[in-house]
Each structure stands twice: as C-alpha cells, then as structure tokens.
Design an enzyme around this catalytic site. Structure first.
Site, PDB file in Angstrom:
ATOM      1  N   GLY A 214       0.756  -1.276   0.032  1.00 10.65           N
ATOM      2  CA  GLY A 214       0.016  -0.057  -0.036  1.00 10.65           C
ATOM      3  C   GLY A 214       0.885   1.162   0.036  1.00 10.65           C
ATOM      4  O   GLY A 214       1.980   1.095  -0.415  1.00 10.65           O
ATOM      5  N   ILE A 215       0.252   2.255   0.481  1.00 14.79           N
ATOM      6  CA  ILE A 215       1.047   3.474   0.366  1.00 14.79           C
ATOM      7  C   ILE A 215       1.128   4.103   1.903  1.00 14.79           C
ATOM      8  O   ILE A 215       0.304   3.961   2.908  1.00 14.79           O
ATOM      9  CB  ILE A 215       0.404   4.696  -0.305  1.00 14.79           C
ATOM     10  CG1 ILE A 215       1.211   5.834  -0.489  1.00 14.79           C
ATOM     11  CG2 ILE A 215      -0.990   4.952   0.112  1.00 14.79           C
ATOM     12  CD1 ILE A 215       0.566   6.820  -1.551  1.00 14.79           C
ATOM     13  N   ALA A 217       3.801   5.219   5.346  1.00 21.89           N
ATOM     14  CA  ALA A 217       4.926   5.216   6.428  1.00 21.89           C
ATOM     15  C   ALA A 217       5.063   3.751   6.665  1.00 21.89           C
ATOM     16  O   ALA A 217       6.457   3.394   6.476  1.00 21.89           O
ATOM     17  CB  ALA A 217       4.879   5.867   7.602  1.00 21.89           C
ATOM     18  N   ILE A 218       4.037   2.902   6.784  1.00 24.86           N
ATOM     19  CA  ILE A 218       4.375   1.361   7.007  1.00 24.86           C
ATOM     20  C   ILE A 218       4.778   0.791   5.911  1.00 24.86           C
ATOM     21  O   ILE A 218       5.920   0.074   6.094  1.00 24.86           O
ATOM     22  CB  ILE A 218       2.994   0.820   7.786  1.00 24.86           C
ATOM     23  CG1 ILE A 218       2.759   1.442   9.179  1.00 24.86           C
ATOM     24  CG2 ILE A 218       3.362  -0.782   7.767  1.00 24.86           C
ATOM     25  CD1 ILE A 218       1.593   0.901   9.934  1.00 24.86           C
ATOM     26  N   GLU A 237      -1.284  -2.802  -6.455  1.00 24.79           N
ATOM     27  CA  GLU A 237      -2.329  -1.543  -6.983  1.00 24.79           C
ATOM     28  C   GLU A 237      -1.244  -0.205  -7.335  1.00 24.79           C
ATOM     29  O   GLU A 237      -1.530   0.400  -8.417  1.00 24.79           O
ATOM     30  CB  GLU A 237      -3.326  -1.254  -6.350  1.00 24.79           C
ATOM     31  CG  GLU A 237      -3.065  -0.548  -4.974  1.00 24.79           C
ATOM     32  CD  GLU A 237      -4.472  -0.584  -4.191  1.00 24.79           C
ATOM     33  OE1 GLU A 237      -4.521   0.651  -3.633  1.00 24.79           O
ATOM     34  OE2 GLU A 237      -5.235  -1.295  -4.353  1.00 24.79           O
TER      35      GLU A 237
END
Length: 432
Positions: A214-215, A217-218, A237
């Site tokens: 995903g997008i 910091a993690i 994605e």
C-alpha cells in the site's frame, strides 16, 4: 487514418474544451497524481455555466475546488475513495460516497454510473498515435472507453509507461496541450514505531516472494528491512519511490515470478519526480487497469503473493476497520480486500494487516474489544490472516475466536492489555 491530422483537428484551448461539459453531466477525473489539473482548474473557472455536475473519482491530489463550500449548486462530488481534499464535503452532506472494490470500479462506468465526460491526462502520442495514461491507468482507461466525450490534457511531463495503458488519438474527442510538472507525493517520515512494524512485517517475507504494498509510512518502513532479501517481485495496485532503491540493488528483479515474470505490475503510481523518471519508457514496468491488477483471481495467480496493508482499528474477533473513524468516512476499501483475497488464493500467499498499536499520542488503543459505534468492517474476520503491530505478530487464520482474541491482546500496547483482558473474560466467559 492520418492520426496527426486528427490530432490537429481536435486541438482546443482548455476554456473551449470544458464548455463541452453540460449541466447534469457525470464526469470522471483521472486518479491521484494523474489528475489533469489544468482541465480541472478550467472547469471550475467555468462553473457559472453548470448546474448539478456530478464529479466521480477516487483520490484527488489537486485543490479539488469543486468540493469547496459555495460550489454546491455547480458541482456535486461522488467519492469512490474519500481523500483529504474531499472529506469535508462528504461529511457535510454536500457530497456522496459510493463503496466499491477497486477491482470493480472501472466496470461501473458502463453500468451503474454511465459517464458523460472523462477528463484524462496523457503523454504525447508516439509515432503510431498512441498516448500513454502514465501514472493513472486504474479506472481512467475504462473511463476513456466508456464516456460519451473524452477530453485529454496532453503533457510532456507525463511519463510514457508501458503495458495495457494506451489511448489512441482517435479515441479522444478534444485535446488540450498543456505542459506542467505532475503532482508529487513526498516520502513520509518514518517513526521508530513504524520501523518496528516494518521489521515485523519484513520477517514474514521470504526470498522470491511477490509483494503488494500500500502507501504510507508502514509500507515504506517494510521496504527498509527487505535489503537482505533476494529475487522479490511486485504485483500491486501502486508503488512509490521506496521500491527504486531495491530495484537498483537487485533485491526486486521479478525473476522468480511465475506470472508476468520480469515485470513490476501496477495500476497507478504516486511519488516524486524520481519515480516518474524511473518508470518512463521502462520495460520492467507494466501498467494495467485495476480490473486486471486487483482482480483476486488474476493477482492470486502469482505464487507467494504477500499483501501488506494498514488499518484504523481491529476488534478481538479480528474484524478490521480501515476506512472509518466511528461513523465518519475517512477513506475507502481501496484494494485492501482485493489483495487480502488474492493472497488467500495464491499458492504460498500471505496477507498482512499492519498498524501502530495506539493512536492520538498513545491515548487510544487500536486493538479494541468491539469496533467503534458505526465503524465499517473493511476486511472481515473470515479473510484476515496476519495482524502486525510494533509489539509483535498474530496469525489469526483458522484460529478460534478465543485464541485470536488472546493473540491480539498480546500484540496490543502494554498500557491497554489489562483492560482488554477484562473485556476478553467478560465477553468469552473464559480466563485469559
């Protein structure tokens, strides 16, 4: 066909192009940093010509002035993903939110939400007359195919990405040439908590795995701890700047992928100019609509697919809320469930939901006995597998409700464990 003649005949100014929009029209705007900002600004400037124009898209990275107070008689925003710039209009009731899996969004243009106008953002045409949708293929390609009118901003700054991401000049009704740097998203600052979460997530990644990230910091923190891995692949994605270093180091080379071998597959991109330069004419990058990238049965053909996503809250049953704070819609499902299910289909696949154990400066636990009143369940307890915080990893798959609750409490923040244990014993009529 002489596409160059067609191109020349369809050139308009932005002001003239947006006059093709009529009151009552439904409009799609390309996604995120792929937004054709110049066209959107012209449309807003022409607002006195419109009434009740419905604007449908996912995240807006631009100013989204059409969603500002005072614009209600001209525009109504229908969010497929509630972003920061459009959140208030949805909360105030002047805008709407339509829940939809990312994998299914492109198909709604020809069904429940037929389009009058698609505003797209493309690279200049190649020698054959094909323009690339660049950083926003996702639902933009289907929008260009389904809309009655297609208006394109042609921009030399748009990278020419490769894959199933091209629109021919003959498919564009009105062309506006305007060069401007793409919208950018700077890498987030990564805290010590996020680094700990990233390290825990990275421990679940094996050499040769295929990643969906995903997008935020993690996911970026996860990338920090993958430098010792080998032969990783990407089917996702989206990706951002964080993958570039791993590609340059040879960690991500897509060599072990059994599906689209050698290719990094994505549907949209967000990042800095470094990312846009990296993907430009890069044969490693293969961009596709989200009906392809996010379809669980397609993505799940990748062996050893590891999906990594984040959430807002999880209860002791393992129900994951990723899109609301109580009754307030703050985002949407995006591709989370698409890829959780894809990882479940994948041979050797694993799905990870990762989050800090607390919010609001450590005053609130994100692992709770029950979800907040009105909270949406994004990923069901039947789909969830790994749940990760900075305090550890819980594998909830095929565990009893009591066992999964115990494991979740063990990775909750220590300050909240005693209360969670009391709630556990009350709810399950059992000792912790």
């Amino acid at each position: 066909m002489d596409w160059k003649k067609t191109y020349k005949n369809r050139l308009l100014t932005a002001d003239a192009a947006v006059q093709k929009i009529k009151s009552g029209n439904r409009i799609s705007i390309s996604h995120a940093v792929g937004e054709p900002s110049y066209l959107v600004e012209a449309m807003v400037a022409n607002r006195e010509s419109y009434r009740d124009v419905e604007i449908v898209h996912m995240v807006s990275m631009g100013e989204a002035e059409y969603a500002h107070p005072g614009m209600e008689q001209y525009f109504r925003h229908n969010a497929l993903f509630v972003g920061a710039k459009t959140r208030k209009t949805v909360q105030d009731g002047h805008g709407d939110f339509t829940p939809c899996y990312f994998s299914q969004i492109p198909n709604i243009w020809g069904r429940t939400l037929p389009l009058d106008v698609a505003l797209i953002h493309v690279s200049p045409p190649d020698k054959h007359g094909y323009c690339s949708l660049g950083v926003s293929v996702d639902y933009s390609k289907h929008a260009a195919e389904q809309a009655k009118i297609v208006i394109a901003q042609v921009n030399t700054h748009m990278p020419r990405t490769l894959g199933d991401c091209f629109v021919h000049v003959s498919e564009i009704d009105y062309i506006v040439e305007y060069d401007q740097p793409l919208l950018t998203l700077n890498p987030p600052k990564i805290s010590d908590v996020e680094k700990a979460i990233g390290e825990n997530c990275a421990s679940l990644v094996k050499d040769g795995d295929c990643l969906q990230l995903g997008i935020g910091a993690i996911p970026d923190a996860v990338l920090l701890f993958l430098k010792g891995k080998k032969d990783l692949g990407i089917h996702t994605e989206m990706f951002s700047d964080g993958v570039i270093e791993l590609v340059e180091a040879g960690v991500i080379n897509n060599s072990k992928k059994n599906f689209n071998k050698g290719k990094m597959v994505a549907t949209f991109l967000m990042g800095t100019q470094k990312l846009y330069d990296f993907v430009d004419n890069n044969p490693m990058i293969s961009m596709h609509p989200s009906t392809y990238t996010n379809d669980p049965y397609i993505a799940g053909q990748n062996d050893n697919l590891v999906s990594i996503n984040s959430c807002v809250q999880v209860d002791l049953l393992g129900q994951v809320c990723s899109e609301t704070v109580g009754m307030t819609q703050i985002s949407a499902v995006g591709g989370q469930v698409d890829f959780v299910r894809a990882a479940g289909i994948s041979k050797g696949g694993r799905s990870i939901i990762a989050m800090p154990s607390t919010a609001k400066g450590g005053t609130i636990s994100k692992i709770v006995s029950v979800l907040d009143e009105g909270a949406a369940v994004t990923t069901s307890r039947y789909d969830v597998e790994y749940l990760v915080t900075e305090h550890g990893i819980a594998n909830l798959k095929n565990r009893t409700v009591r066992d999964r609750a115990r494991m979740l409490i063990q990775i909750a923040h220590p300050d909240f464990r005693a209360d969670l244990i009391k709630q556990f014993e009350k709810r399950f009529n059992a000792k912790f």
